[in-house]
Design an enzyme around this catalytic site. Structure first.
Site, PDB file in Angstrom:
ATOM      1  N   TYR A  23      26.288 -20.558  19.481  1.00 55.08           N
ATOM      2  CA  TYR A  23      25.358 -20.165  18.308  1.00 55.08           C
ATOM      3  C   TYR A  23      25.669 -18.826  17.852  1.00 55.08           C
ATOM      4  O   TYR A  23      25.814 -18.600  16.359  1.00 55.08           O
ATOM      5  CB  TYR A  23      23.937 -20.030  18.726  1.00 55.08           C
ATOM      6  CG  TYR A  23      22.986 -19.620  17.659  1.00 55.08           C
ATOM      7  CD1 TYR A  23      22.702 -20.639  16.476  1.00 55.08           C
ATOM      8  CD2 TYR A  23      22.752 -18.308  17.288  1.00 55.08           C
ATOM      9  CE1 TYR A  23      21.928 -20.140  15.616  1.00 55.08           C
ATOM     10  CE2 TYR A  23      21.800 -18.144  16.386  1.00 55.08           C
ATOM     11  CZ  TYR A  23      21.412 -18.864  15.450  1.00 55.08           C
ATOM     12  OH  TYR A  23      20.671 -18.420  14.446  1.00 55.08           O
ATOM     13  N   GLU A  24      26.237 -18.002  18.546  1.00 53.21           N
ATOM     14  CA  GLU A  24      26.960 -16.758  17.902  1.00 53.21           C
ATOM     15  C   GLU A  24      28.062 -16.324  17.667  1.00 53.21           C
ATOM     16  O   GLU A  24      28.655 -15.486  17.333  1.00 53.21           O
ATOM     17  CB  GLU A  24      26.507 -15.516  18.985  1.00 53.21           C
ATOM     18  CG  GLU A  24      24.869 -15.414  19.227  1.00 53.21           C
ATOM     19  CD  GLU A  24      24.451 -14.041  20.063  1.00 53.21           C
ATOM     20  OE1 GLU A  24      25.341 -13.575  20.699  1.00 53.21           O
ATOM     21  OE2 GLU A  24      23.293 -13.768  19.927  1.00 53.21           O
ATOM     22  N   GLU A  81      18.185  -8.452  26.472  1.00 56.83           N
ATOM     23  CA  GLU A  81      19.616  -8.891  26.253  1.00 56.83           C
ATOM     24  C   GLU A  81      19.664 -10.036  25.674  1.00 56.83           C
ATOM     25  O   GLU A  81      20.634 -10.058  24.610  1.00 56.83           O
ATOM     26  CB  GLU A  81      20.157  -8.799  27.797  1.00 56.83           C
ATOM     27  CG  GLU A  81      21.640  -9.234  27.816  1.00 56.83           C
ATOM     28  CD  GLU A  81      22.341  -8.211  26.936  1.00 56.83           C
ATOM     29  OE1 GLU A  81      23.696  -8.398  26.621  1.00 56.83           O
ATOM     30  OE2 GLU A  81      22.125  -6.871  26.709  1.00 56.83           O
ATOM     31  N   VAL A  85      16.337 -20.342  22.533  1.00 53.66           N
ATOM     32  CA  VAL A  85      15.456 -21.541  22.794  1.00 53.66           C
ATOM     33  C   VAL A  85      16.377 -22.510  22.337  1.00 53.66           C
ATOM     34  O   VAL A  85      16.919 -22.547  21.174  1.00 53.66           O
ATOM     35  CB  VAL A  85      14.240 -21.631  22.068  1.00 53.66           C
ATOM     36  CG1 VAL A  85      13.567 -22.684  22.161  1.00 53.66           C
ATOM     37  CG2 VAL A  85      13.447 -20.498  22.918  1.00 53.66           C
ATOM     38  N   GLY A  93       6.847 -22.514  19.275  1.00 53.16           N
ATOM     39  CA  GLY A  93       5.950 -21.394  19.662  1.00 53.16           C
ATOM     40  C   GLY A  93       6.845 -20.797  21.108  1.00 53.16           C
ATOM     41  O   GLY A  93       6.405 -19.619  21.625  1.00 53.16           O
ATOM     42  N   GLY A  95       9.823 -19.222  21.728  1.00 56.64           N
ATOM     43  CA  GLY A  95      10.357 -17.875  21.227  1.00 56.64           C
ATOM     44  C   GLY A  95       9.187 -16.837  21.653  1.00 56.64           C
ATOM     45  O   GLY A  95       9.363 -16.039  22.110  1.00 56.64           O
ATOM     46  N   ASN A 122      22.406 -12.981  11.355  1.00 56.71           N
ATOM     47  CA  ASN A 122      21.460 -13.811  11.743  1.00 56.71           C
ATOM     48  C   ASN A 122      19.915 -13.662  11.405  1.00 56.71           C
ATOM     49  O   ASN A 122      19.052 -13.170  12.026  1.00 56.71           O
ATOM     50  CB  ASN A 122      21.304 -13.702  13.584  1.00 56.71           C
ATOM     51  CG  ASN A 122      20.715 -14.720  14.081  1.00 56.71           C
ATOM     52  OD1 ASN A 122      19.857 -15.642  13.421  1.00 56.71           O
ATOM     53  ND2 ASN A 122      20.549 -14.931  15.428  1.00 56.71           N
ATOM     54  N   TYR A 129      11.831 -11.902  14.091  1.00 60.72           N
ATOM     55  CA  TYR A 129      11.331 -10.791  14.696  1.00 60.72           C
ATOM     56  C   TYR A 129      10.394  -9.786  13.694  1.00 60.72           C
ATOM     57  O   TYR A 129       9.435  -8.989  14.090  1.00 60.72           O
ATOM     58  CB  TYR A 129      12.527  -9.835  15.227  1.00 60.72           C
ATOM     59  CG  TYR A 129      13.442 -10.657  16.288  1.00 60.72           C
ATOM     60  CD1 TYR A 129      12.941 -11.001  17.588  1.00 60.72           C
ATOM     61  CD2 TYR A 129      14.785 -10.444  16.014  1.00 60.72           C
ATOM     62  CE1 TYR A 129      13.508 -11.854  18.235  1.00 60.72           C
ATOM     63  CE2 TYR A 129      15.539 -11.212  16.982  1.00 60.72           C
ATOM     64  CZ  TYR A 129      14.775 -11.723  18.185  1.00 60.72           C
ATOM     65  OH  TYR A 129      15.593 -12.250  19.146  1.00 60.72           O
TER      66      TYR A 129
END
Length: 159
Positions: A23-24, A81, A85, A93, A95, A122, A129
């Site tokens: 994903y990253e 770190e 999900v 929900g 996360g 991201n 967040y």
């Protein structure tokens, strides 16, 4: 269900870590092995902890974390770190449940705060967040020392 990870979860944790790396956009960056995770999470002197999200007996999410220390507050901080999900279970929900458990853990351990990093591209994560009340620390830049530079600074010439 959200619970503390157990040694039997290590293969799933490594699977999720690899999925996070994909994903990253760093699919080849994962060097960790199951033995590394067992030693780091469950060995005689664990350096990190993990919580997992489980649906129908399958681990589908994780939060890997450790404690750091703030000299300014004189108290520990909980450093997240990795939070991940599986895509099919996002927006369910999980996360938020993982982070809620971490917030409770942070308070139980006397932590002054929780910290984590987010890749600057991201946007979905940053939106999530912000929605839970977190704020970016824009005046701080993360630095890293690794590889030959780490070896040299430690007084060990690079191989």
């Amino acid at each position: 269900m959200i619970r503390a990870a157990e040694p039997s979860d290590v293969p799933d944790l490594l699977r999720l870590i690899r999925a996070l790396a994909d994903y990253e956009r760093e699919p080849d960056a994962v060097e960790a092995t199951e033995n590394d995770l067992i030693r780091s999470l469950f060995g005689p002197t664990p350096v990190a902890r993990a919580d997992v999200a489980v649906i129908d007996g399958r681990v589908v999410g994780m939060a890997v974390w450790f404690l750091s220390f703030s000299t300014w507050t004189g108290r520990p901080s909980l450093y997240l770190e990795d939070l991940f999900v599986e895509p099919v279970h996002r927006a369910s929900g999980l996360g938020r449940q993982l982070l809620s458990r971490l917030a409770s853990t942070a308070l139980e351990l006397g932590c002054a705060r929780m910290d984590w990093s987010v890749l600057d591209w991201n946007e979905p994560a940053m939106g999530f967040y912000r929605a839970i009340g977190a704020q970016p620390m824009t005046e701080w830049t993360t630095w890293r020392l690794t590889g030959d530079a780490l070896q040299t600074l430690a007084g060990h010439p690079p191989a």
